[in-house]
Motif scaffolding. Structure first.
Motif, PDB file in Angstrom:
ATOM      1  N   ASN A  17       0.817  -1.214   0.000  1.00 26.59           N
ATOM      2  CA  ASN A  17       0.000   0.000   0.000  1.00 26.59           C
ATOM      3  C   ASN A  17       0.850   1.264   0.000  1.00 26.59           C
ATOM      4  N   LEU A  18       1.733   1.356  -1.003  1.00 29.66           N
ATOM      5  CA  LEU A  18       2.621   2.511  -1.104  1.00 29.66           C
ATOM      6  C   LEU A  18       2.294   3.308  -2.364  1.00 29.66           C
ATOM      7  N   GLY A  19       2.804   4.531  -2.395  1.00 34.73           N
ATOM      8  CA  GLY A  19       2.799   5.302  -3.632  1.00 34.73           C
ATOM      9  C   GLY A  19       4.238   5.590  -3.980  1.00 34.73           C
TER      10      GLY A  19
ATOM     11  N   GLY B 273      -4.531   2.515  -9.454  1.00 34.09           N
ATOM     12  CA  GLY B 273      -4.433   1.977  -8.098  1.00 34.09           C
ATOM     13  C   GLY B 273      -5.788   1.822  -7.431  1.00 34.09           C
ATOM     14  N   LEU B 274      -6.718   2.702  -7.810  1.00 31.18           N
ATOM     15  CA  LEU B 274      -8.060   2.638  -7.230  1.00 31.18           C
ATOM     16  C   LEU B 274      -8.808   1.427  -7.764  1.00 31.18           C
TER      17      LEU B 274
ATOM     18  N   ALA C  79     -10.372  14.553  -7.599  1.00 28.48           N
ATOM     19  CA  ALA C  79      -9.776  15.208  -6.431  1.00 28.48           C
ATOM     20  C   ALA C  79      -8.257  15.215  -6.527  1.00 28.48           C
ATOM     21  N   ALA C  80      -7.685  14.085  -6.974  1.00 23.95           N
ATOM     22  CA  ALA C  80      -6.231  14.002  -7.059  1.00 23.95           C
ATOM     23  C   ALA C  80      -5.692  14.958  -8.117  1.00 23.95           C
TER      24      ALA C  80
ATOM     25  N   ALA D  84      -0.221  12.600  -8.753  1.00 25.28           N
ATOM     26  CA  ALA D  84      -1.647  12.326  -8.606  1.00 25.28           C
ATOM     27  C   ALA D  84      -1.889  10.827  -8.561  1.00 25.28           C
ATOM     28  N   ARG D  85      -1.195  10.090  -9.455  1.00 24.94           N
ATOM     29  CA  ARG D  85      -1.374   8.641  -9.497  1.00 24.94           C
ATOM     30  C   ARG D  85      -0.942   8.004  -8.177  1.00 24.94           C
ATOM     31  N   ALA D  86       0.141   8.551  -7.614  1.00 26.26           N
ATOM     32  CA  ALA D  86       0.699   7.930  -6.419  1.00 26.26           C
ATOM     33  C   ALA D  86      -0.123   8.220  -5.169  1.00 26.26           C
ATOM     34  N   ILE D  87      -0.852   9.345  -5.145  1.00 23.47           N
ATOM     35  CA  ILE D  87      -1.560   9.687  -3.914  1.00 23.47           C
ATOM     36  C   ILE D  87      -3.068   9.447  -4.007  1.00 23.47           C
ATOM     37  N   ALA D  88      -3.551   9.089  -5.214  1.00 27.12           N
ATOM     38  CA  ALA D  88      -4.994   8.984  -5.424  1.00 27.12           C
ATOM     39  C   ALA D  88      -5.636   7.988  -4.462  1.00 27.12           C
TER      40      ALA D  88
END
Lengths: 352, 573
Positions: free
Chosen positions: A81-83, A104-105, A121-122, A150-154
């Motif tokens: 569960n990392l970004g 990732g979602l 939102a991301a 954005a991809r890493a924190i979405a």
């Protein structure tokens, strides 16, 4: 409370120890940076935390889960569960920006409307609204950087890893993205671990810095603390103190051969031999041979605009000085008197 | 950013489960088993076969008989002369053309490239048949023409030099495609540096350009030799009528004599495999030495070298390209088309005699046309599936895992490159003729054998494709929470699609035109015959028009598949 704990980590490549018994912890929230020259093991540690590289021995704990222990990855990459922000961006060229961010979602089985909302939102958070349906090929370097973020924190990962996040950007974009990264960290409260070889980047970005060399951590602390009080000569040199003098103790005073005595305030060691380091910007130059300074001669002058860079010969050593350009440029060959700003000398015992 | 924050702080319904690599190990074992069956098992049998005598014992009697029969002469000499002659001619032509296209301002570059690719995908027997029509010693069109004008018949295509000529017209394309690809990857700055240092263009090509691509030239030449050894159609159509036998045709004689001399064929196969291995080793040595001199710099930043102006030689070079295209592709295609439209043979043909009678016969009247076409497509489809699955799996294991033995896997997939086609077919016969599983004589075994032959090029191309995908693209997916399988399905394979498509095309086309495998393993019945075998059979029965008509049909299918993909192909190759 700490988010990541690394305990006695070792990574061997053949006979070489890329990571040599390293232990540290990353506090919850904030940005921790590993700073060091290439080949110092910082990226290897980051990849071990990610699970992309399997360490030789030691333990890694993320949150409350041991992810690496006893020489084995207990939890594989995809379950940590990392970004991660890759130096090469690694944006999938066959997917749109929205698909990239949604990946990732989707993997995590979010319902569709949730995915759409979080992607929006991301992209808002990284200030790229309206780019969702574009393909990566149409983006500039700075925009790519924002997409990766954005991809890493979405999907709200437990930890965000950044591998040389700003290295591929040109100078002015780098400064802008540095601020953006810090803003995003502050707004999300996410814990971030970054790797960089650029000291100014590390200083500006971090809440905690670890200076590394040859697979070991030399010093760990807040940026200001590390900058002002480097624990060893190596750390000092890496943080910009590139002028190095070696001094002997004569009658209780440190003396640099061919240059002169070192001011009293800097006698921070009792050793017989010492290395004295200071930054080029801490030098004060006066033309002629004024009293109290080290006598020197300008070998080479380079006008850089905001400042002038001089190469000065003092006795047997050469010093670099950076002086404000407003006072004009001194001639090459001119005699000068060199003094160092009070409190700027860093003195370390030197092995005989 | 008050909009973003609430959305991101909602506790995520994390559904990440750790994935065990049991699945990976199963796929690995399956791949290894498939390779054992496809490429390793037959070669073991070839060795056993060559050592077994007729009483069921083991001895070197076959080798002794082979030696007594041929000694150092005849077939052996012919095979070397044929293979070296064809490879030398192909190398000179191919390298010259590659330098012209990649480094000069020669016109008609597109024509040169296109004919080379067509020559590469079209069946060698087509060219051979066309040249028999044009230049057979007595009835050849050109010979008759000369006879009427000056009273001599100068050409004899049914000779060693004729065989070499026709084979070179097909092999040059292989050399050209290899060397041209290597040349376009050489950074232009090397040559610019030589120009700046004062060297004239020709000297630059001789002293800088060619040395940089020497490894490519050497390997293309070596593989041309091995391909020529395995080539059956050209020596059969041109050599056998003149009683010139080479390795492949002699092997065919052993196998079709009564009783078949399988053990002699095996001994001969082993001999040629051994020689081919020596040739392969030479290539390896040359390339290794080059690499240790750090020729890795050849992969440049992509700056192309400026085209060398040919000036007054430009028309000559253009003529060379036109002539080559004419001789290798356009001429033969037109001649075969002409043959297919004629019902009468050789000199008596005339425009008035043109008809579609041959087409009508092969499609509507020949009893097994649809069955045989169906066989051809089924074999090609099976082969493509096997090759793509195995080649992708092997590439994945070598490029993306650290599993032990993965390079052995790669070796098993690649080594058939060094085995001349007909020798491998002999091996397959030995392996399956008495086997408990009744595969012999069926379509599946033909597909499996062709797959083994196509695996090297597919594995190399797909492996290179994996190499071009930045590792971090897959790592990013893993970080996002995707397991190995999901990463493969959503990131790796989609990115690999152009490469897979190119591999698909190459393999499918080679399956359509392959003559050797179905001819040697089909057993002669229409149940396992393919179009190429039928064409060869028509030709052997001197039903020239029918053979030509079928060739035109097969060629149309080939071009219909190939032309839409040719752009991808020339990039992927």
């Amino acid at each position: 409370m700490s988010r990541v704990e690394v305990i006695n980590l070792v990574k061997r490549f053949g006979a070489m120890r890329a990571v040599d018994d390293v232990s540290f912890d990353v506090p919850e929230g904030g940005i921790t940076t590993m700073l060091g020259p290439s080949g110092c093991g910082k990226t290897t540690i980051l990849r071990c935390i990610a699970g992309l590289e399997t360490a030789t021995s030691g333990d890694i704990v993320i949150g409350s889960r041991a992810v690496f222990s006893g020489g084995q990855d207990v939890v594989p990459v995809e379950a940590r569960n990392l970004g991660m922000v890759f130096q090469s961006y690694a944006i999938w060229p066959h997917m749109t920006i929205a698909q990239n961010v949604a990946y990732g979602l989707k993997v995590r089985g979010y319902p569709r409307e949730d995915i759409a909302r979080r992607v929006r939102a991301a992209l808002d958070l990284v200030r790229l609204p309206g780019y969702a349906e574009r393909f990566p090929g149409q983006l500039s370097g700075g925009q790519m950087q924002r997409v990766v973020l954005a991809r890493a924190i979405a999907y709200d990962p437990e930890l965000l890893l950044l591998d040389e996040p700003l290295a591929n950007l040109d100078a002015h974009l780098r400064e802008e993205m540095r601020q953006e990264l810090k803003r995003i960290q502050r707004e999300t409260g996410m814990t971030m671990v970054a790797v960089t070889h650029d000291q100014s980047e590390a200083l500006a970005l971090s809440d905690q810095i670890m200076v590394m060399s040859s697979g070991r951590i030399l010093q760990r602390g807040r940026p200001e603390e590390i900058f002002r009080h480097p624990r060893t000569a190596e750390v000092a040199r890496f943080l910009g103190a590139t002028n190095v003098l070696s001094a002997h103790r004569v009658d209780g005073c440190l003396v640099v051969a061919g240059v002169g005595a070192v001011p009293d305030e800097a006698q921070g060691t009792a050793a017989d031999r010492a290395a004295i380091l200071f930054r080029p910007s801490d030098i004060v130059l006066r033309p002629g041979d004024a009293e109290g300074g080290w006598p020197g001669r300008i070998v080479f002058a380079q006008f850089l605009g905001r400042e002038v860079q001089y190469l000065i010969r003092c006795g047997d050593t050469e010093l670099t000085a950076e002086v404000s350009g407003r006072g004009g440029v001194l001639e090459e060959g001119a005699t000068v008197s060199v003094t160092v700003a009070p409190g700027a000398l860093l003195v370390y015992p030197e092995a005989a | 950013m008050s909009v973003a924050q609430p959305a991101l702080t909602v506790a995520p319904p994390v559904r990440l489960k750790p994935q065990r690599s049991v699945g990976l190990i199963i796929v690995y074992a399956l791949t290894a088993a498939a390779l054992l069956l496809l490429t390793v098992y037959p070669m073991v049998w070839l060795l056993i076969g060559s050592l077994s005598d007729r009483d069921g014992g083991y001895s070197v009697a076959n080798y002794i008989e082979l030696h007594d029969k041929f000694g150092a002469g005849g077939v052996l000499i012919n095979s070397w002369v044929f293979a070296f002659g064809a490879a030398a001619a192909a190398t000179i032509t191919g390298v010259l053309l590659a330098v012209l296209v990649a480094r000069t301002d020669v016109p008609l570059k597109k024509l040169a490239r296109f004919s080379a690719i067509l020559a590469f995908v079209s069946p060698p027997w087509l060219t051979a048949m066309a040249y028999v029509y044009i230049a057979s010693p007595n009835a050849g069109l050109v010979n008759q023409l000369f006879d009427q004008i000056v009273g001599i018949k100068p050409f004899d295509i049914q000779s060693m030099s004729g065989m070499i000529f026709v084979t070179a017209l097909f092999l040059y394309s292989f050399v050209f495609l290899t060397v041209e690809a290597a040349l376009s990857s050489v950074d232009g700055s090397f040559e610019e540096a030589a120009r700046v240092a004062g060297a004239r263009p020709l000297r630059v090509i001789r002293t800088v350009t060619l040395p940089l691509v020497t490894p490519a030239i050497v390997s293309a030449t070596a593989f041309s030799i091995i391909i020529a050894w395995g080539l059956f159609a050209v020596p059969a159509i041109l050599g056998m009528p003149a009683r010139i036998y080479v390795f492949s045709t002699q092997l065919y004689l052993f196998l079709s004599s009564f009783p078949p001399r399988l053990e002699l064929a095996a001994a001969m196969g082993v001999t040629f495999v051994a020689t081919a291995l020596v040739v392969g080793m030479l290539v390896w040595v040359v390339q290794r030495r080059r690499q240790s001199n750090s020729f890795a710099v050849v992969i440049g930043k992509g700056a192309r070298a400026a085209a060398v102006p040919l000036r007054r030689w430009r028309p000559v070079a253009a003529l060379f390209i036109v002539l080559l295209s004419l001789l290798s592709v356009i001429g033969p295609y037109l001649v075969v088309l002409w043959m297919s439209l004629n019902t009468r043979w050789f000199g008596n043909a005339s425009l008035a005699g043109l008809s579609l009678a041959n087409f009508d016969y092969v499609v509507r009247q020949y009893f097994a046309f649809w069955q045989i076409s169906g066989n051809t497509l089924r074999i090609a489809a099976m082969e493509v599936v096997i090759v793509l699955l195995v080649a992708t799996a092997v590439s994945y294991f070598t490029r993306r895992t650290k599993l032990r033995g993965r390079f052995l896997l790669q070796g098993a997939a690649m080594y058939t490159l060094l085995v001349p086609s007909v020798a491998f077919l002999t091996a397959v016969m030995w392996a399956w003729i008495g086997a408990p599983i009744a595969l012999y004589g069926g379509l599946t075994l033909i597909a499996m054998t062709q797959a083994a032959r196509s695996l090297p090029i597919a594995t190399r191309n797909i492996g290179d494709g994996f190499g071009q995908i930045d590792r971090s693209l897959e790592e990013a997916a893993r970080i996002c929470g995707a397991g190995r399988l999901r990463t493969l399905a959503t990131v790796t394979l989609p990115l690999l699609r152009p490469v897979l498509l190119a591999a698909f095309t190459v393999v499918f086309l080679s399956a359509l035109r392959d003559l050797n495998t179905p001819l040697f393993l089909g057993g002669g019945s229409t149940k396992s015959m393919t179009l190429s075998v039928l064409i060869f059979q028509f030709w052997s029965e001197t039903r020239i028009g029918e053979a030509a008509a079928l060739t035109i049909i097969l060629l149309s299918v080939t071009l219909a598949i190939f032309l839409p993909l040719s752009r991808t192909f020339s990039r992927g190759y």
